[in-house]
Design an enzyme around this catalytic site. Structure first.
Site, PDB file in Angstrom:
ATOM      1  N   LEU A  60      -0.728  54.975  41.514  1.00 16.27           N
ATOM      2  CA  LEU A  60      -1.917  54.102  41.838  1.00 16.27           C
ATOM      3  C   LEU A  60      -2.933  54.878  42.494  1.00 16.27           C
ATOM      4  O   LEU A  60      -2.983  56.066  42.827  1.00 16.27           O
ATOM      5  CB  LEU A  60      -1.019  52.876  42.786  1.00 16.27           C
ATOM      6  N   THR A  91      -1.457  59.832  45.107  1.00 18.12           N
ATOM      7  CA  THR A  91      -1.856  60.868  46.000  1.00 18.12           C
ATOM      8  C   THR A  91      -2.147  60.066  47.514  1.00 18.12           C
ATOM      9  O   THR A  91      -3.061  59.431  47.396  1.00 18.12           O
ATOM     10  CB  THR A  91      -3.090  61.757  45.550  1.00 18.12           C
ATOM     11  N   LYS A 162      -0.184  68.546  47.490  1.00 19.86           N
ATOM     12  CA  LYS A 162      -1.053  67.852  46.650  1.00 19.86           C
ATOM     13  C   LYS A 162      -2.297  67.801  47.587  1.00 19.86           C
ATOM     14  O   LYS A 162      -3.322  68.107  47.099  1.00 19.86           O
ATOM     15  CB  LYS A 162      -0.599  66.605  46.096  1.00 19.86           C
TER      16      LYS A 162
END
Length: 265
Positions: A60, A91, A162
């Site tokens: 999402l 993320t 990330k």
């Protein structure tokens, strides 16, 4: 093969879910706007998709979307069992990952990805994974249909990695844009020298075909990095530039940061 629910069929999600279908998984999908996927069953709600699934995947736009899809009306968390595993591939940062994990009735693996739509379509994403080893072991064969699984560490560690990777990319593209401005001012052939030097990977990324990491999502990710990382003056400067570029670039790829004519400088 475990049954899978895939929540979020955006530019990346639809291609990732298609890889699961192609690998032979039984997949139920949900998207906020109706978007059928050949070979998958569509559900009307996140909870409907998650009902009976052994693995639930969320892909999402950010923390608010994940919160809504999991814990909002007809949310997926209400349908999860103790033996379900949630794989959170958005993320959203490590703090959000840990907060979500504390509210779930089941195990969670954070698994954000590296790569854009071309890599998603080819099943060649880099998939950072964080979680308890047994939980990562359980979902790794499913994730392998979408790319290469890179084990990072415990819960939240992949989400943290990330943020670091995305900050390097986005801030680097902003710097590349400034270097191109400087080269133009000094009458230097920027592409000749930048492409062959330490900025070469960013030059190639700025021109990448099949990349689709929109400027608004890039600004969101830099804001998450700033929220997690202390002072970070260079990151804050890149965030300001990305935010300023959003109205001028619409849904364009973040590579536009490296082109001052597109970034609204």
């Amino acid at each position: 093969m475990p049954t899978v629910a895939f929540l979020g069929l955006g530019h990346m999600g639809v291609r990732m879910a298609a890889r699961l279908v192609a690998a032979g998984h039984t997949v139920t999908v949900w998207n906020r706007t109706s978007k059928p996927l050949v070979g998958a069953t569509a559900a009307d709600t996140p909870g409907g998709a998650a009902s009976g699934a052994e693995i639930v995947i969320t892909m999402l736009s950010g923390p608010a979307a994940v919160e809504s899809v999991l814990f909002g009306e007809n949310g997926a968390a209400s349908a999860m069992r103790a033996d379900t595993v949630l794989v959170e591939m958005s993320t959203i940062g490590p703090d959000a990952v840990r907060a979500i994990a504390a509210r779930l009735p089941c195990a969670m693996v954070d698994a954000p990805v590296g790569g854009s739509v071309d890599k998603a379509e080819a099943g060649e994403l880099t998939i950072f994974t964080g979680g308890e080893p047994a939980d990562v072991d359980r979902v790794a064969p499913v994730l392998a249909a979408m790319g290469t699984v890179e084990r990072v560490g415990g819960p939240g560690s992949a989400a943290a990695a990330k943020l670091v990777v995305n900050t390097a990319l986005i801030a680097g593209l902003a710097l590349l844009g400034e270097l191109r401005e400087l080269a133009a001012t000094l009458d230097v052939d920027a592409e000749r020298f930048l492409a062959a030097g330490p900025m070469g990977a960013l030059v190639r990324r700025s021109e990448g075909k099949g990349a689709h990491f929109t400027m608004d999502l890039a600004a969101k990710d830099l804001a998450l990095a700033v929220d997690h990382g202390g002072d970070l003056p260079l990151t804050r400067a890149a965030l300001a530039r990305a935010r300023a570029a959003v109205p001028n670039t619409g849904g364009r790829d973040v590579g536009a940061l490296a082109d001052p004519t597109k970034a609204g400088r």
